[in-house]
Motif scaffolding. Structure first.
Motif, PDB file in Angstrom:
ATOM      1  N   GLU A 240       0.840  -1.208   0.000  1.00  0.00           N
ATOM      2  CA  GLU A 240       0.000   0.000   0.000  1.00  0.00           C
ATOM      3  C   GLU A 240       0.878   1.261   0.000  1.00  0.00           C
ATOM      4  OE1 GLU A 240      -0.783  -2.560   2.038  1.00  0.00           O
ATOM      5  OE2 GLU A 240      -2.969  -2.881   1.984  1.00  0.00           O
ATOM      6  N   GLN A 241       1.872   1.275   0.899  1.00  0.00           N
ATOM      7  CA  GLN A 241       2.780   2.435   0.949  1.00  0.00           C
ATOM      8  C   GLN A 241       3.529   2.589  -0.367  1.00  0.00           C
ATOM      9  OE1 GLN A 241       2.285   0.478   3.705  1.00  0.00           O
ATOM     10  NE2 GLN A 241       3.472   1.285   5.439  1.00  0.00           N
ATOM     11  N   ALA A 242       3.968   1.457  -0.908  1.00  0.00           N
ATOM     12  CA  ALA A 242       4.718   1.500  -2.165  1.00  0.00           C
ATOM     13  C   ALA A 242       3.840   2.094  -3.265  1.00  0.00           C
ATOM     14  CB  ALA A 242       5.203   0.111  -2.541  1.00  0.00           C
ATOM     15  N   ALA A 243       2.572   1.663  -3.318  1.00  0.00           N
ATOM     16  CA  ALA A 243       1.653   2.186  -4.335  1.00  0.00           C
ATOM     17  C   ALA A 243       1.507   3.698  -4.185  1.00  0.00           C
ATOM     18  CB  ALA A 243       0.292   1.500  -4.233  1.00  0.00           C
ATOM     19  N   GLU A 244       1.408   4.157  -2.922  1.00  0.00           N
ATOM     20  CA  GLU A 244       1.307   5.600  -2.682  1.00  0.00           C
ATOM     21  C   GLU A 244       2.582   6.312  -3.148  1.00  0.00           C
ATOM     22  OE1 GLU A 244      -1.308   7.485  -1.545  1.00  0.00           O
ATOM     23  OE2 GLU A 244      -2.451   5.627  -1.728  1.00  0.00           O
ATOM     24  N   ALA A 245       3.730   5.760  -2.744  1.00  0.00           N
ATOM     25  CA  ALA A 245       5.008   6.410  -3.057  1.00  0.00           C
ATOM     26  C   ALA A 245       5.264   6.462  -4.565  1.00  0.00           C
ATOM     27  CB  ALA A 245       6.152   5.672  -2.359  1.00  0.00           C
ATOM     28  N   LEU A 246       4.849   5.424  -5.277  1.00  0.00           N
ATOM     29  CA  LEU A 246       5.131   5.350  -6.711  1.00  0.00           C
ATOM     30  C   LEU A 246       4.262   6.299  -7.537  1.00  0.00           C
ATOM     31  CD1 LEU A 246       5.545   1.487  -7.145  1.00  0.00           C
ATOM     32  CD2 LEU A 246       7.339   3.183  -7.511  1.00  0.00           C
ATOM     33  N   ARG A 247       3.153   6.756  -6.955  1.00  0.00           N
ATOM     34  CA  ARG A 247       2.229   7.657  -7.662  1.00  0.00           C
ATOM     35  C   ARG A 247       1.921   7.115  -9.058  1.00  0.00           C
ATOM     36  NH1 ARG A 247       3.200  13.554  -6.094  1.00  0.00           N
ATOM     37  NH2 ARG A 247       4.122  13.357  -4.028  1.00  0.00           N
ATOM     38  N   LEU A 248       1.172   6.048  -9.077  1.00  0.00           N
ATOM     39  CA  LEU A 248       1.054   5.275 -10.311  1.00  0.00           C
ATOM     40  C   LEU A 248      -0.321   5.303 -10.956  1.00  0.00           C
ATOM     41  CD1 LEU A 248      -0.418   3.138  -8.534  1.00  0.00           C
ATOM     42  CD2 LEU A 248       1.672   1.825  -8.545  1.00  0.00           C
ATOM     43  N   THR A 249      -1.233   6.160 -10.459  1.00  0.00           N
ATOM     44  CA  THR A 249      -2.576   6.168 -11.038  1.00  0.00           C
ATOM     45  C   THR A 249      -2.657   7.096 -12.258  1.00  0.00           C
ATOM     46  OG1 THR A 249      -3.354   8.038  -9.742  1.00  0.00           O
ATOM     47  CG2 THR A 249      -3.533   5.869  -8.716  1.00  0.00           C
ATOM     48  N   ALA A 250      -3.789   7.027 -12.937  1.00  0.00           N
ATOM     49  CA  ALA A 250      -4.002   7.860 -14.123  1.00  0.00           C
ATOM     50  C   ALA A 250      -3.878   9.344 -13.772  1.00  0.00           C
ATOM     51  CB  ALA A 250      -5.365   7.555 -14.731  1.00  0.00           C
ATOM     52  N   THR A 251      -4.494   9.734 -12.657  1.00  0.00           N
ATOM     53  CA  THR A 251      -4.419  11.132 -12.233  1.00  0.00           C
ATOM     54  C   THR A 251      -2.961  11.534 -12.011  1.00  0.00           C
ATOM     55  OG1 THR A 251      -6.317  10.475 -10.908  1.00  0.00           O
ATOM     56  CG2 THR A 251      -5.590  12.757 -10.701  1.00  0.00           C
ATOM     57  N   ASP A 252      -2.210  10.649 -11.350  1.00  0.00           N
ATOM     58  CA  ASP A 252      -0.789  10.943 -11.090  1.00  0.00           C
ATOM     59  C   ASP A 252      -0.019  11.143 -12.392  1.00  0.00           C
ATOM     60  OD1 ASP A 252      -1.055  10.675  -8.320  1.00  0.00           O
ATOM     61  OD2 ASP A 252      -0.793   8.509  -8.413  1.00  0.00           O
ATOM     62  N   LEU A 253      -0.243  10.248 -13.338  1.00  0.00           N
ATOM     63  CA  LEU A 253       0.570  10.299 -14.562  1.00  0.00           C
ATOM     64  C   LEU A 253       0.206  11.464 -15.471  1.00  0.00           C
ATOM     65  CD1 LEU A 253       1.111   7.018 -13.798  1.00  0.00           C
ATOM     66  CD2 LEU A 253       2.487   7.477 -15.811  1.00  0.00           C
ATOM     67  N   VAL A 254      -1.042  11.910 -15.394  1.00  0.00           N
ATOM     68  CA  VAL A 254      -1.400  13.120 -16.139  1.00  0.00           C
ATOM     69  C   VAL A 254      -0.720  14.320 -15.486  1.00  0.00           C
ATOM     70  CG1 VAL A 254      -3.300  14.686 -16.705  1.00  0.00           C
ATOM     71  CG2 VAL A 254      -3.533  12.237 -17.146  1.00  0.00           C
ATOM     72  N   GLU A 255      -0.719  14.330 -14.136  1.00  0.00           N
ATOM     73  CA  GLU A 255      -0.020  15.384 -13.398  1.00  0.00           C
ATOM     74  C   GLU A 255       1.464  15.420 -13.753  1.00  0.00           C
ATOM     75  OE1 GLU A 255      -0.220  15.388  -8.990  1.00  0.00           O
ATOM     76  OE2 GLU A 255      -2.391  15.572  -9.390  1.00  0.00           O
ATOM     77  N   GLN A 256       2.051  14.239 -13.912  1.00  0.00           N
ATOM     78  CA  GLN A 256       3.480  14.146 -14.230  1.00  0.00           C
ATOM     79  C   GLN A 256       3.760  14.434 -15.705  1.00  0.00           C
ATOM     80  OE1 GLN A 256       4.402  10.157 -12.836  1.00  0.00           O
ATOM     81  NE2 GLN A 256       3.478  10.627 -10.869  1.00  0.00           N
ATOM     82  N   LYS A 257       2.702  14.738 -16.446  1.00  0.00           N
ATOM     83  CA  LYS A 257       2.795  15.041 -17.878  1.00  0.00           C
ATOM     84  C   LYS A 257       3.371  13.870 -18.680  1.00  0.00           C
ATOM     85  CE  LYS A 257       2.752  20.038 -17.793  1.00  0.00           C
ATOM     86  NZ  LYS A 257       2.956  20.531 -16.412  1.00  0.00           N
ATOM     87  N   ILE A 258       3.102  12.671 -18.199  1.00  0.00           N
ATOM     88  CA  ILE A 258       3.505  11.495 -18.964  1.00  0.00           C
ATOM     89  C   ILE A 258       2.310  11.029 -19.795  1.00  0.00           C
ATOM     90  CG2 ILE A 258       4.144   9.056 -18.741  1.00  0.00           C
ATOM     91  CD1 ILE A 258       5.871   9.951 -16.299  1.00  0.00           C
ATOM     92  N   MET A 259       1.154  11.050 -19.181  1.00  0.00           N
ATOM     93  CA  MET A 259      -0.068  10.707 -19.907  1.00  0.00           C
ATOM     94  C   MET A 259      -0.753  11.988 -20.373  1.00  0.00           C
ATOM     95  SD  MET A 259      -0.651   7.511 -20.203  1.00  0.00           S
ATOM     96  CE  MET A 259       0.649   6.322 -19.866  1.00  0.00           C
ATOM     97  N   ASP A 260      -1.419  11.877 -21.531  1.00  0.00           N
ATOM     98  CA  ASP A 260      -2.097  13.045 -22.064  1.00  0.00           C
ATOM     99  C   ASP A 260      -3.512  13.182 -21.535  1.00  0.00           C
ATOM    100  OD1 ASP A 260      -0.077  14.007 -23.966  1.00  0.00           O
ATOM    101  OD2 ASP A 260      -0.372  12.034 -24.868  1.00  0.00           O
ATOM    102  N   ARG A 261      -4.140  12.042 -21.268  1.00  0.00           N
ATOM    103  CA  ARG A 261      -5.572  12.129 -21.016  1.00  0.00           C
ATOM    104  C   ARG A 261      -6.064  10.896 -20.268  1.00  0.00           C
ATOM    105  NH1 ARG A 261      -9.864  13.165 -25.982  1.00  0.00           N
ATOM    106  NH2 ARG A 261     -11.741  12.949 -24.709  1.00  0.00           N
ATOM    107  N   ILE A 262      -7.000  11.113 -19.360  1.00  0.00           N
ATOM    108  CA  ILE A 262      -7.627   9.995 -18.651  1.00  0.00           C
ATOM    109  C   ILE A 262      -8.894   9.597 -19.394  1.00  0.00           C
ATOM    110  CG2 ILE A 262      -8.712   9.242 -16.501  1.00  0.00           C
ATOM    111  CD1 ILE A 262      -7.059  11.405 -15.060  1.00  0.00           C
ATOM    112  N   VAL A 263      -9.074   8.322 -19.619  1.00  0.00           N
ATOM    113  CA  VAL A 263     -10.320   7.836 -20.217  1.00  0.00           C
ATOM    114  C   VAL A 263     -11.236   7.419 -19.067  1.00  0.00           C
ATOM    115  CG1 VAL A 263     -11.363   6.171 -21.778  1.00  0.00           C
ATOM    116  CG2 VAL A 263      -9.013   6.968 -22.189  1.00  0.00           C
TER     117      VAL A 263
END
Lengths: 318, 278
Positions: A240-263
């Motif tokens: 659980e902590q690792a999942a939090e630390a890795l910031r691996l959700t769609a929202t996170d990756l859009v924030e990180q400007k890696i993903m363009d868009r959430i479906v």
């Protein structure tokens, strides 16, 4: 109604079961009022639960055994899918599928990781973990698409590239590196969608594109939270902590400007209503494809390389 | 009973081979004790068994480049900890501590230099910096080195040693695979040579990107080269791994390396290749 219920889905499932029971009774007694009230309650509960998911819960949703997989989406979104097989060098990997299909009027190359639904099909699909020949098949199909100027759509859903002995012997690392290298230069539009699990190089091996999409309840990172926990915390208990630390959700990756868009997914996630999930995804893909088709091939490649070149953050003293 | 105890005490040759006072190094392979100066003169290769010691960028630059020809570039880029990553300790502290301990700013150093008077752009990873892991800094520096090679129209050499992508920068680290490979695609299109040198160990995301993408792939003898680490592979198959598995000679036998080259011949080999490709 889904057969597999995750812990946090249980309150919803219980209410749904109650409604089901009342429906059975309502042949004799009129319970429609009570049913409507309960249905409203279920809706509200679903919204409450699904709008407050932790990162680990999203990882669980991404792995839900009833979630639609690549072939399900292809079937629901397209007509006339022609699956193509083999890497022309070694074999046909079942953990990656691909082929041409009609998306509305257009011929498109679909490539994606494929998991199985039960033990037998999971063994057949190697749990969605590709061997090097899977990546080489994907590359062959992508080059085929480029040759005939057809856009490529890849769907990512893998717990990782297979870390076996033969995979190493046949050059797992080289196969992934080659794919990434070649995908950077293909002169046709590439749309990448994370539809489930996006685990590291195994996902990126078919994951370099012009438009990067991520479905709402999926994850994408450099490592699975369990493995991260075992390496950094020296125990499997800190997922659980690792999942939090890795910031691996769609929202996170859009924030990180890696993903363009959430479906977006239907309330209750993709597995609760696969046709609706496919409909939304198809809409987004069509929209993004229109945008990409306006860009000239050379420009497309240039922009793609540039897109990845700016990813990351660092400090620099002058 | 007494002589039972004594017999145990007698088998303690281990202690005698301990390295005294930091002047001596012990070979991990054969246990040979070698004087530091002798080891350096032998390019950090065991004179007895030919074991190649793990060395860093400083040593590689001194072995491969003409004297005083190395000019470092982008030396002042450091990690930003974009995710505020905390595991058993904050990533920020880990970075600070590693910088202090190693005297390095991150896991790769880049620059220009000469190999027998031939200009090259060179990058060399340091395994000593968080396992040579690739985060945004490594990705950016490699990427800039490639751009430098493009601009100068000079060949590129990357010496890899890495455990893979850096977990503490999560998805950013993963994207460095695409970032560096994309730049290499440009270099390739421009027809500029790129030679990849893989040293012990090169695994994970680095192997799955630039390390495997050389026009020529060279490895040092007996270097561990793979995608998954041997521990993971062993766990997966539930059996012991065959001898030499994932070692340079094995990887070459499987067709993924052009040659395995002894450290003492590395500079000449690079020169010969550059001469032919240039």
């Amino acid at each position: 109604m889904p057969k597999v219920t995750l812990d946090f889905e249980k309150p919803i499932a219980q209410l749904e079961q109650k409604i089901e029971e009342m429906r059975k009774l309502s042949d004799n007694v009129d319970l429609s009022k009570e049913i409507t009230t309960l249905e409203k309650k279920v809706n509200q509960l679903q919204k409450d639960i699904f709008s407050n998911l932790t990162r680990w819960q999203k990882v669980q949703l991404a792995r839900h055994p009833e979630r639609p997989y690549t072939l399900d989406y292809i079937e629901m979104m397209t007509s006339d899918f022609v699956e193509l097989h083999g890497d022309r060098v070694f074999g046909d990997d079942k953990a990656i599928v691909g082929g041409f299909a009609k998306l509305e009027d257009e011929t498109v190359m679909f490539i994606g990781h494929q998991k199985g639904r039960d033990t037998k099909s999971n063994i057949y699909r190697n749990f969605g973990m590709p061997q090097p020949e899977g990546y080489r098949k994907a590359l062959r199909l992508m080059k085929l698409a480029a040759k005939f100027k057809k856009p490529i759509i890849t769907m990512l859903d893998t717990p990782g590239a297979y870390p076996g002995l033969e995979a190493e012997e046949r050059g797992q690392a080289e196969a992934i590196a080659r794919n990434i290298f070649e995908m950077c230069q293909l002169p046709v539009p590439i749309i990448v969608v994370v539809i489930g699990e996006g685990a590291s190089g195994g996902a990126l091996g078919i994951g370099v594109g012009d438009t990067m999409l991520m479905m709402e309840n999926t994850w994408y990172s450099v490592i699975a939270p369990e493995s991260c926990s075992s390496i950094l915390w020296k125990s499997w208990e800190y997922k659980e902590q690792a999942a939090e630390a890795l910031r691996l959700t769609a929202t996170d990756l859009v924030e990180q400007k890696i993903m363009d868009r959430i479906v977006p997914e239907p309330t209750g996630a993709a597995h609760s209503n696969p046709p609706e999930a496919a409909k939304i995804l198809k809409g987004v893909i069509l929209e993004e494809l229109q945008k990409l088709k306006k860009i000239k091939p050379e420009k497309l490649v240039e922009k793609r390389i540039e897109k990845f070149a700016v990813m990351g953050a660092w400090n620099e003293k002058q | 009973m007494a002589w039972f105890r004594r017999s145990k005490e007698n088998i303690s040759s281990q202690q005698k081979k301990d390295t005294p006072g930091g002047i001596w190094s012990k070979c991990d392979e054969c246990g040979e004790i070698i004087h530091k100066v002798a080891l350096e003169q032998n390019l950090w290769v065991c004179p007895k068994c030919n074991h190649h010691f793990r060395i860093g960028s400083k040593e590689y630059f001194s072995i491969l480049l003409d004297e005083k020809s190395f000019k470092e570039t982008d030396a002042n880029i450091t990690s930003k900890d974009p995710l505020n990553f905390v595991d058993t300790k904050p990533y920020k502290d880990r970075i600070k501590e590693t910088i202090r301990k190693t005297g390095l700013n991150d896991a790769v150093r880049t620059g220009t230099g000469k190999i027998y008077k031939q200009d090259v752009v060179i990058a060399c990873m340091d395994f000593g910096f968080i396992g040579g892991s690739m985060g945004a800094v490594v990705g950016e520096k490699i990427s800039r080195a490639i751009q430098k090679a493009l601009k100068m129209k000079k060949p590129l050499i990357i010496i890899s040693s890495s455990g893979g992508a850096r977990m503490m920068e999560a998805s950013y680290s993963l994207m460095q695979l695409a970032k560096t490979s994309g730049m290499l695609a440009k270099l390739s299109q421009a027809g500029i040579p790129y030679i990849s040198v893989l040293t012990d160990p090169t695994t994970g995301g680095v192997t799955a990107s630039f390390a495997m993408l050389g026009d020529v792939n060279i490895a040092e003898p007996n270097a561990l080269i793979g995608f998954a680490g041997p521990r993971v592979v062993k766990q997966t198959i539930g059996k012991d791994l065959p001898k030499g598995f994932q070692r340079s000679e094995f990887v070459m036998e499987k067709g993924f390396l052009d040659m395995v080259v002894h450290r003492k011949d590395l500079k000449t080999t690079l020169y010969r290749l550059l001469e032919m490709l240039g």
